[in-house]
Motif scaffolding. Structure first.
Motif, short mmCIF file in Angstrom:
data_model
loop_
_atom_site.label_atom_id
_atom_site.label_comp_id
_atom_site.label_asym_id
_atom_site.label_seq_id
_atom_site.Cartn_x
_atom_site.Cartn_y
_atom_site.Cartn_z
N PRO A 139 0.82 -1.22 0.00
CA PRO A 139 0.00 0.00 0.00
C PRO A 139 0.85 1.25 0.00
CG PRO A 139 0.00 -1.04 2.16
CD PRO A 139 0.72 -1.98 1.25
N PHE A 140 0.28 2.28 -0.66
CA PHE A 140 0.97 3.57 -0.76
C PHE A 140 0.71 4.39 0.50
CE2 PHE A 140 0.55 8.07 -1.80
CZ PHE A 140 1.83 8.34 -2.23
N ARG A 141 1.75 5.01 1.02
CA ARG A 141 1.65 5.88 2.19
C ARG A 141 2.05 7.28 1.80
NH1 ARG A 141 -1.26 3.26 6.08
NH2 ARG A 141 -0.54 1.11 6.29
N SER A 142 1.18 8.22 1.98
CA SER A 142 1.50 9.60 1.67
C SER A 142 2.08 10.26 2.91
CB SER A 142 0.23 10.34 1.23
OG SER A 142 -0.69 10.35 2.29
N PRO A 143 2.84 11.35 2.71
CA PRO A 143 3.43 12.03 3.86
C PRO A 143 2.38 12.46 4.86
CG PRO A 143 4.40 12.81 1.81
CD PRO A 143 3.26 11.93 1.43
N VAL A 144 1.21 12.96 4.38
CA VAL A 144 0.12 13.34 5.27
C VAL A 144 -0.76 12.12 5.48
CG1 VAL A 144 -1.82 14.89 5.60
CG2 VAL A 144 0.23 15.68 4.40
N ASP A 145 -1.10 11.82 6.73
CA ASP A 145 -1.87 10.63 7.03
C ASP A 145 -3.29 10.79 6.49
OD1 ASP A 145 -2.80 8.85 10.08
OD2 ASP A 145 -2.85 8.29 7.96
N PRO A 146 -3.64 10.10 5.37
CA PRO A 146 -4.98 10.27 4.80
C PRO A 146 -6.05 9.58 5.62
CG PRO A 146 -3.77 8.62 3.56
CD PRO A 146 -2.81 9.16 4.60
N VAL A 147 -5.66 8.58 6.43
CA VAL A 147 -6.66 7.86 7.21
C VAL A 147 -7.33 8.80 8.20
CG1 VAL A 147 -7.04 5.95 8.80
CG2 VAL A 147 -5.43 5.70 6.90
N ARG A 148 -6.55 9.68 8.83
CA ARG A 148 -7.12 10.62 9.78
C ARG A 148 -8.06 11.59 9.08
NH1 ARG A 148 -2.86 13.61 13.46
NH2 ARG A 148 -2.56 11.40 14.00
N LEU A 176 -15.40 16.62 -2.13
CA LEU A 176 -14.65 16.45 -0.89
C LEU A 176 -13.62 15.34 -1.01
CD1 LEU A 176 -17.50 16.84 1.76
CD2 LEU A 176 -15.63 18.44 1.33
N LEU A 177 -13.99 14.28 -1.69
CA LEU A 177 -13.07 13.17 -1.88
C LEU A 177 -11.87 13.59 -2.72
CD1 LEU A 177 -13.28 10.26 -0.83
CD2 LEU A 177 -14.05 9.58 -3.10
N ARG A 178 -12.10 14.38 -3.75
CA ARG A 178 -10.97 14.86 -4.56
C ARG A 178 -10.09 15.80 -3.76
NH1 ARG A 178 -11.36 17.54 -10.53
NH2 ARG A 178 -10.94 15.39 -11.13
N GLU A 179 -10.72 16.64 -2.94
CA GLU A 179 -9.94 17.60 -2.16
C GLU A 179 -9.06 16.92 -1.11
OE1 GLU A 179 -10.79 21.33 0.93
OE2 GLU A 179 -12.40 20.50 -0.30
N ILE A 180 -9.57 15.86 -0.50
CA ILE A 180 -8.85 15.24 0.61
C ILE A 180 -7.83 14.22 0.13
CG2 ILE A 180 -9.13 13.79 2.66
CD1 ILE A 180 -11.78 15.16 3.13
N ILE A 181 -8.21 13.32 -0.78
CA ILE A 181 -7.28 12.26 -1.18
C ILE A 181 -6.82 12.40 -2.63
CG2 ILE A 181 -8.27 10.66 0.48
CD1 ILE A 181 -9.74 9.31 -1.79
N GLY A 182 -7.32 13.42 -3.34
CA GLY A 182 -6.83 13.69 -4.69
C GLY A 182 -7.24 12.68 -5.72
N VAL A 183 -8.49 12.21 -5.70
CA VAL A 183 -8.93 11.27 -6.71
C VAL A 183 -8.99 11.97 -8.06
CG1 VAL A 183 -11.36 11.75 -6.28
CG2 VAL A 183 -10.71 9.58 -7.28
N ARG A 287 -5.01 8.37 -7.99
CA ARG A 287 -4.87 9.75 -7.54
C ARG A 287 -4.44 10.65 -8.70
NH1 ARG A 287 -4.29 9.70 -1.82
NH2 ARG A 287 -3.90 7.61 -1.00
N LEU A 288 -4.51 11.93 -8.44
CA LEU A 288 -4.04 12.89 -9.45
C LEU A 288 -2.57 12.69 -9.77
CD1 LEU A 288 -5.83 16.08 -8.09
CD2 LEU A 288 -6.44 14.79 -10.12
N THR A 289 -1.81 12.14 -8.81
CA THR A 289 -0.38 11.89 -9.01
C THR A 289 -0.11 10.55 -9.65
OG1 THR A 289 -0.24 10.98 -6.77
CG2 THR A 289 0.21 13.33 -7.04
N GLY A 290 -1.17 9.75 -9.94
CA GLY A 290 -0.99 8.44 -10.55
C GLY A 290 -0.76 7.33 -9.56
N GLU A 291 -0.83 7.60 -8.27
CA GLU A 291 -0.58 6.59 -7.25
C GLU A 291 -1.89 5.92 -6.85
OE1 GLU A 291 0.97 9.29 -4.50
OE2 GLU A 291 3.05 9.16 -5.21
N PRO A 292 -1.85 4.63 -6.52
CA PRO A 292 -3.08 3.93 -6.14
C PRO A 292 -3.48 4.25 -4.71
CG PRO A 292 -1.24 2.43 -6.01
CD PRO A 292 -0.67 3.72 -6.54
#
Length: 669
Positions: A139-148, A176-183, A287-292
């Motif tokens: 799984p991909f981990r972003s610097p900012v914790d998206p789970v929170r 909201l989903l695009r804003e928070i996790i960048g779908v 994601r917008l960055t191409g990451e799953p």
């Protein structure tokens, strides 16, 4: 299911293709030339292309070359207005499978498509290398914790269950989903909601999920695209109810699923549930960055979509309620009767146009209020609301329309959770014409009765006058003859009796008794006098006998009109005497009926053969008689008198046995 790309600028061709192709086998994407069509072809999501061109135009050859450049293995079918062999030959050399002439012929097109696809072994389609590599590596981990962040979004989504606009909810959720996790790209497909008068919010006969909201993709691409509940992504999620990823073995092994993922450019599909059933499907890209997305993120999105599903279900239920309310209001509005719905706080919830015209004739357009109802009606409506007991239909007249007649009914509206009623429905129907018609029928019936009575009276009086007329003609020549004098005396006596009886019958039929009877009547004396009166009307017959079955007659007394009751029993006795002229015996039985109200039952039995079923039923009818003489009003007059004394008369039908007439009269306390 095969996906066909239709490139045409004529909507009629697309409509013709949709009408001849099976939607369970083929789904059409109708586009004009452009970047969107090139993207679909380059992605490998198209099974075949149907091209609408003029082969005589050089741009058609160039377009065929472009399609082959983007998707070399994609079959091409060309529809043309007219065909020329030299241009058609160039099309075949460029790789066109078939060149067809318009109009569309359904059997031919289905046959050609079946030859293209039947027997081919679908190869699992590629599902995005970047996604495959990312999922395999963990799984991909972003610097900012998206789970929170998603946890916060989930708490916010709890308020969505109160929303009434499903489209606005979905749009806001995707933003909201695009804003928070960048779908990058997201599409939500929903099932068709049920219409009015349906117990479930879902339409049971619709098996498709259609695009309801999307970001990152042109909605026109999805205009002719739908997910099926029987196959592909929709069918899998409908059966499994869990998240489906394009890189999974399930998706790779199923051509329909893989094809739909490629066509939509998506990597994951998540079911939208309402904790009971599947309402829709949400399809997401990377994601917008191409990451799953990580598995934890997908799990939280699943739970958030469940909250969204509840909001959608509530929205559909709200729309159903509004639709039912609008339908009922429309029905009430088109009724010719005045309809008013009054709430528990005496507010007028609804009043149709007929109610406005009836209760507010001088103030059109004014808001209807409870005070517009007449006081008598308002009191009944108030009582119905408070008690929950409706008012059966009743007639009324309104002060401002004295010449009109109305029938009203008040029905309470109640729910299972409340003991009383929440509202009341008042329906007032104009029955003026009905009352007039009923009155005309009564007048016509009375006129027929008067006509029949006049005919019978004229006939009976004429029969009574025949002997008198005969003796009058012989009077001058035979006045001194003793035999003639005796015959004349008998004729005069009989004539007077018959005419007097007719006069009494007419008087009692015309009389109307009102109120209580102050006189006390001894039944034993009444029956004896009635028997003697009846016997005097039977001249020339054998001496009749009256027998009492029980001797204790003196104790029974009733309240009534002595003369009228004597005439009633006299007619009954006369009927009994005429039943058997050779043996005119009459038996009377008296008994007290203690059931309910105290009553005295008087049973008169003759010595005849009894009443037939027809005679028992029609005996009290006016002018009905089984004899050739008489007016047929005897039992009619008896019934009128007995019923005026709050009693009843009954004729027993026992052919072959003694005739029985029962009279029941109330005994005063």
């Amino acid at each position: 299911m095969r996906t066909l790309l239709v490139l045409t600028g004529q909507p009629s061709l697309a409509a013709a293709l949709q009408s001849v192709l099976d939607p369970l086998k083929f789904q059409l994407i109708v586009k004009e030339e452009g970047a969107e069509a090139e993207l679909l072809l380059a992605r490998g999501a198209i099974d075949a292309t149907i091209l609408d061109v003029a082969l005589t135009d050089t741009r058609a050859i160039h377009l065929i070359q472009q399609i082959k450049g983007f998707a070399p293995g994609c079959p091409i079918l060309v529809y043309a207005e007219s065909k020329q062999w030299d241009w058609e030959e160039d099309a075949y050399l460029l790789g066109v499978e078939h060149v067809l002439a318009k109009p569309v012929r359904g059997k031919l097109l289905n046959h050609l498509l079946s030859r293209l696809f039947d027997g081919s072994d679908p190869v699992p389609l590629a599902t995005g290398r970047a996604s495959m590599q990312a999922i395999e590596s963990g799984p991909f981990r972003s610097p900012v914790d998206p789970v929170r962040a998603l946890e916060a979004l989930r708490r916010v989504s709890g308020v969505l269950t109160h929303s009434r606009d499903s489209t606005a909810v979905l749009k806001q959720f995707l933003l909201l989903l695009r804003e928070i996790i960048g779908v990058n790209r997201a599409i939500i497909f929903l099932r068709k909601p049920a219409g009015v008068l349906n117990e479930s919010p879902l339409s049971a006969d619709d098996r498709w999920l259609r695009s309801a909201c999307a970001i990152g993709i042109d909605q026109t691409v999805l205009q002719h695209f739908a997910l099926s509940l029987g196959a592909g992504i929709g069918g899998h999620l409908h059966r499994q109810g869990r998240i489906l990823q394009a890189a999974s073995r399930e998706a790779s092994a199923n051509r329909d699923i893989a094809k739909e993922f490629q066509l939509l450019g998506a990597q994951v599909a998540i079911p939208i549930l309402d904790r009971e059933s599947l309402l829709g499907v949400a399809v997401f890209d990377e994601r917008l960055t191409g990451e799953p997305f990580a598995n934890e993120e997908l799990s939280l999105i699943f739970h958030m979509l469940e909250e969204v599903g509840l909001a959608i279900r509530n929205s559909w239920l709200h729309d159903q309620v509004l639709g039912n309310h609008a339908m009922i209001a429309d029905i009430l509005g088109h009724l010719g009767s005045a309809c008013v719905v009054v709430g528990h706080n005496l507010a007028a919830l609804h009043a149709n146009s007929s109610a406005q015209q009836l209760f507010l004739p001088d103030r059109p357009g004014r808001a209807f209020e409870f005070s517009a109802l007449p006081q008598a009606l308002g009191s009944l409506v108030f009582t119905t609301i408070k008690t929950g007991v409706g008012v059966p239909p009743f007639k009324l007249q309104l002060p401002h329309t004295p010449d009109s007649h109305f029938r009203a009914v008040i029905t309470p509206f109640r729910t299972q959770s409340t003991p009383g009623s929440n509202a009341a429905l008042l329906v007032v129907e104009d029955i003026t014409e009905h009352e007039r018609a009923a009155q005309l029928d009564i007048e016509a019936a009375n006129l027929r009765m008067v006509t029949s009575m006049a005919e019978h009276l004229a006939h009976e009086i004429g029969n009574s006058l025949v002997p008198l007329s005969t003796h009058q003609q012989l009077l001058r020549d035979s006045i001194g003859d003793p035999e003639f004098q005796e015959s004349l005396s008998g004729a005069l006596a009989n004539g007077v009796k018959r005419i007097s009886r007719l006069a009494n019958q007419m008087l009692f039929l015309a009389r109307d008794w009102k109120g209580d009877f102050p006189d006390s009547v001894q039944m034993s004396d009444l029956i004896v006098e009635a028997f003697h009166e009846a016997h005097t009307l039977q001249p020339g017959h054998k001496l009749a006998q009256l027998n009492f079955a029980n001797p204790e007659l003196a104790k029974w007394k009733i309240s009534g009109d002595y003369k009228a009751l004597r005439h009633a029993f006299s007619e009954i006795m006369l009927n009994a005497l005429q039943a058997n002229p050779d043996d005119p015996n009459v038996e009377v039985r008296l008994a007290e009926n203690a059931g309910g109200e105290r009553q005295l039952d008087v049973e008169v039995r003759d010595s005849g053969k009894g009443f037939s079923q027809e005679s028992a039923q029609r005996g009290p009818e006016p002018f009905y008689s089984t004899r050739t003489v008489g007016l047929g009003l005897g039992l009619t007059v008896s019934r009128k008198i007995i019923e005026s004394h709050r009693g009843r008369i009954e004729i027993a039908s026992h052919t072959g046995e003694r005739g029985i007439v029962r009279v029941s009269l109330p005994i005063p306390n």
